[in-house]
Design a protein around this motif. Sequence first.
Motif, PDB file in Angstrom:
ATOM      1  N   THR A   1     -33.435 184.250 -13.415  1.00 49.25           N
ATOM      2  CA  THR A   1     -33.973 183.652 -12.200  1.00 49.25           C
ATOM      3  C   THR A   1     -34.370 182.202 -12.488  1.00 49.25           C
ATOM      4  O   THR A   1     -34.916 181.907 -13.551  1.00 49.25           O
ATOM      5  N   PHE A   2     -34.072 181.336 -11.521  1.00 48.06           N
ATOM      6  CA  PHE A   2     -34.338 179.904 -11.679  1.00 48.06           C
ATOM      7  C   PHE A   2     -35.218 179.420 -10.533  1.00 48.06           C
ATOM      8  O   PHE A   2     -34.895 179.626  -9.359  1.00 48.06           O
ATOM      9  N   ASP A   3     -36.304 178.755 -10.881  1.00 43.12           N
ATOM     10  CA  ASP A   3     -37.256 178.246  -9.894  1.00 43.12           C
ATOM     11  C   ASP A   3     -37.139 176.736  -9.717  1.00 43.12           C
ATOM     12  O   ASP A   3     -36.661 176.019 -10.605  1.00 43.12           O
ATOM     13  N   ASP A   4     -37.626 176.283  -8.562  1.00 44.81           N
ATOM     14  CA  ASP A   4     -37.929 174.872  -8.283  1.00 44.81           C
ATOM     15  C   ASP A   4     -36.719 174.002  -7.933  1.00 44.81           C
ATOM     16  O   ASP A   4     -36.868 172.787  -7.782  1.00 44.81           O
ATOM     17  N   GLY A   5     -35.553 174.591  -7.780  1.00 46.18           N
ATOM     18  CA  GLY A   5     -34.386 173.810  -7.390  1.00 46.18           C
ATOM     19  C   GLY A   5     -34.213 173.819  -5.880  1.00 46.18           C
ATOM     20  O   GLY A   5     -35.076 174.299  -5.146  1.00 46.18           O
ATOM     21  N   PRO A   6     -33.079 173.299  -5.430  1.00 45.14           N
ATOM     22  CA  PRO A   6     -32.043 172.671  -6.269  1.00 45.14           C
ATOM     23  C   PRO A   6     -32.447 171.269  -6.730  1.00 45.14           C
ATOM     24  O   PRO A   6     -33.251 170.603  -6.089  1.00 45.14           O
ATOM     25  N   THR A   7     -31.854 170.848  -7.861  1.00 41.43           N
ATOM     26  CA  THR A   7     -32.115 169.519  -8.413  1.00 41.43           C
ATOM     27  C   THR A   7     -30.784 168.917  -8.860  1.00 41.43           C
ATOM     28  O   THR A   7     -29.729 169.545  -8.757  1.00 41.43           O
ATOM     29  N   GLU A   8     -30.851 167.719  -9.384  1.00 47.02           N
ATOM     30  CA  GLU A   8     -29.641 167.062  -9.893  1.00 47.02           C
ATOM     31  C   GLU A   8     -29.063 167.791 -11.105  1.00 47.02           C
ATOM     32  O   GLU A   8     -27.895 167.576 -11.474  1.00 47.02           O
ATOM     33  N   PHE A   9     -29.871 168.638 -11.747  1.00 43.49           N
ATOM     34  CA  PHE A   9     -29.394 169.400 -12.905  1.00 43.49           C
ATOM     35  C   PHE A   9     -28.701 170.699 -12.512  1.00 43.49           C
ATOM     36  O   PHE A   9     -27.954 171.271 -13.301  1.00 43.49           O
ATOM     37  N   THR A  10     -28.959 171.181 -11.316  1.00 46.53           N
ATOM     38  CA  THR A  10     -28.450 172.487 -10.889  1.00 46.53           C
ATOM     39  C   THR A  10     -26.928 172.636 -11.022  1.00 46.53           C
ATOM     40  O   THR A  10     -26.451 173.692 -11.445  1.00 46.53           O
TER      41      THR A  10
ATOM     42  N   ALA B   1     -26.940 184.786 -10.715  1.00 46.13           N
ATOM     43  CA  ALA B   1     -28.376 184.654 -10.939  1.00 46.13           C
ATOM     44  C   ALA B   1     -29.089 184.614  -9.588  1.00 46.13           C
ATOM     45  O   ALA B   1     -28.475 184.702  -8.531  1.00 46.13           O
ATOM     46  N   THR B   2     -30.404 184.503  -9.646  1.00 45.57           N
ATOM     47  CA  THR B   2     -31.218 184.364  -8.436  1.00 45.57           C
ATOM     48  C   THR B   2     -31.956 183.033  -8.493  1.00 45.57           C
ATOM     49  O   THR B   2     -32.630 182.738  -9.489  1.00 45.57           O
ATOM     50  N   PHE B   3     -31.816 182.230  -7.440  1.00 42.28           N
ATOM     51  CA  PHE B   3     -32.448 180.913  -7.381  1.00 42.28           C
ATOM     52  C   PHE B   3     -33.562 180.925  -6.330  1.00 42.28           C
ATOM     53  O   PHE B   3     -33.304 181.172  -5.152  1.00 42.28           O
ATOM     54  N   PHE B   4     -34.791 180.676  -6.781  1.00 46.53           N
ATOM     55  CA  PHE B   4     -35.935 180.567  -5.874  1.00 46.53           C
ATOM     56  C   PHE B   4     -36.124 179.086  -5.552  1.00 46.53           C
ATOM     57  O   PHE B   4     -36.565 178.307  -6.398  1.00 46.53           O
ATOM     58  N   CYS B   5     -35.742 178.732  -4.334  1.00 52.48           N
ATOM     59  CA  CYS B   5     -35.607 177.324  -3.967  1.00 52.48           C
ATOM     60  C   CYS B   5     -36.772 176.801  -3.132  1.00 52.48           C
ATOM     61  O   CYS B   5     -37.348 177.526  -2.311  1.00 52.48           O
ATOM     62  N   ILE B   6     -37.082 175.526  -3.338  1.00 50.20           N
ATOM     63  CA  ILE B   6     -38.128 174.832  -2.591  1.00 50.20           C
ATOM     64  C   ILE B   6     -37.492 174.166  -1.372  1.00 50.20           C
ATOM     65  O   ILE B   6     -36.468 173.484  -1.489  1.00 50.20           O
ATOM     66  N   GLY B   7     -38.103 174.350  -0.206  1.00 50.15           N
ATOM     67  CA  GLY B   7     -37.546 173.816   1.031  1.00 50.15           C
ATOM     68  C   GLY B   7     -37.257 172.323   0.985  1.00 50.15           C
ATOM     69  O   GLY B   7     -36.183 171.869   1.411  1.00 50.15           O
TER      70      GLY B   7
ATOM     71  N   TYR C   1     -31.015 168.166  -1.460  1.00 50.38           N
ATOM     72  CA  TYR C   1     -29.719 168.473  -2.075  1.00 50.38           C
ATOM     73  C   TYR C   1     -29.014 169.600  -1.305  1.00 50.38           C
ATOM     74  O   TYR C   1     -28.753 170.675  -1.853  1.00 50.38           O
ATOM     75  N   PRO C   2     -28.677 169.359  -0.042  1.00 45.02           N
ATOM     76  CA  PRO C   2     -28.093 170.431   0.772  1.00 45.02           C
ATOM     77  C   PRO C   2     -26.762 170.966   0.239  1.00 45.02           C
ATOM     78  O   PRO C   2     -26.504 172.168   0.290  1.00 45.02           O
ATOM     79  N   LYS C   3     -25.902 170.078  -0.251  1.00 34.75           N
ATOM     80  CA  LYS C   3     -24.589 170.514  -0.728  1.00 34.75           C
ATOM     81  C   LYS C   3     -24.710 171.376  -1.992  1.00 34.75           C
ATOM     82  O   LYS C   3     -23.939 172.328  -2.178  1.00 34.75           O
ATOM     83  N   ILE C   4     -25.668 171.044  -2.842  1.00 30.46           N
ATOM     84  CA  ILE C   4     -25.884 171.862  -4.045  1.00 30.46           C
ATOM     85  C   ILE C   4     -26.397 173.237  -3.640  1.00 30.46           C
ATOM     86  O   ILE C   4     -25.968 174.268  -4.187  1.00 30.46           O
TER      87      ILE C   4
END
Length: 251
Positions: free
Chosen positions: A67-76, A90-96, A102-105
Motif C-alpha cells: 500500500t502506498f500513501d500520499d500520492g500521486p506525486t512526480e515519483f509515482t 497495489a493499493t494507493f491511498f491518494c490525497i485529493g 497530477y490527474p493523468k498519473i
Amino acid sequence: MKYYLFILLYLFWNSFIYVFNGSIWMYIFCFGLFSATVIWGSFDIQLKYFINSITQKRTKIKEIALTFDDGPTEFTPKFLDLLKEKNIKATFFCIGKRIEKYPKIFQRIIAEGHSIGNHTYSHSNNTGFLSSSKMIEEIEKCDEVISKIGNIKTNFYRPPFGVTNPNIAKAIKKTQKKSIGWNVRSLDTVIDNEKKIYNRITKNLNKGSIILLHDTSEKTYNVLVELLLFLEREKYSTFTMDSMINSTNND
C-alpha cells in the motif's frame, strides 16, 4: 491487540490500588493512565482502539499487500513502471489535492488495475484535532475528486498518520468507509537509510501483512526494487484491498 492492552491496564490498576489505596497518588495515577491509554490508542492504528481498522489479512498462504500513501506525486510513475514490470497490483491511498495536481498519473493508477483508497483531501497536519464535521468534509471532498477525475468510487479510507479518535471514527462511520491500517510500517518518510527501511519491512513480514509505504521519494522506490526481489525469492504473492474484500464477501 486491544484486548491485551485492557488486560495489561487491568493488572497495573489492581497492583496500584493494592499499594496506594486511598492515596492522592492513586487518583493522579488513574488520570495519567487514562491519558496515556487514549494517546496510545489514538496513534497506534493496530490497537483498533477507536475504530476497527483492517490491519492484516487472515490467510494461510504467503501473501502480502503493498500500500502506498500520499500520492500521486512526480515519483509515482516510476513506482507504476516497476509494478507493471513485475505484474504486481497495489493499493494507493491518494490525497485529493494531489489527485488534482497530477490527474493523468491518478488515471494511470486506475487504468493499470490498482486499488484506490481515500486519504482525505488535504492530509492536514491537524487531522487529530479536527471536528467530525470537518473530517467528513475532508473525506467527502476527496471522494468527489476521485469520482470526477477517476470516474470511480472507493469504500476504503486510511487515516492520515494512522491517527484515530472519536471524531474520526464518527466521520468514517458517517461516510460508510472501511478503515485500512497496516501491520508493517516502513517509516520510509522518517528513516533516511534505505537498508534500514528494507530490513524493518522484511523482518516484520508475515502471512497477510499489509505494508505501509509512500510513493513520494526516490528512496522508497529503491527500497521497493529490493523488496520485490525479496518477495519473489520468498515466494510471496500480493493482494489488493479490493481483492481482499471481494474474497471475504464471497466466503
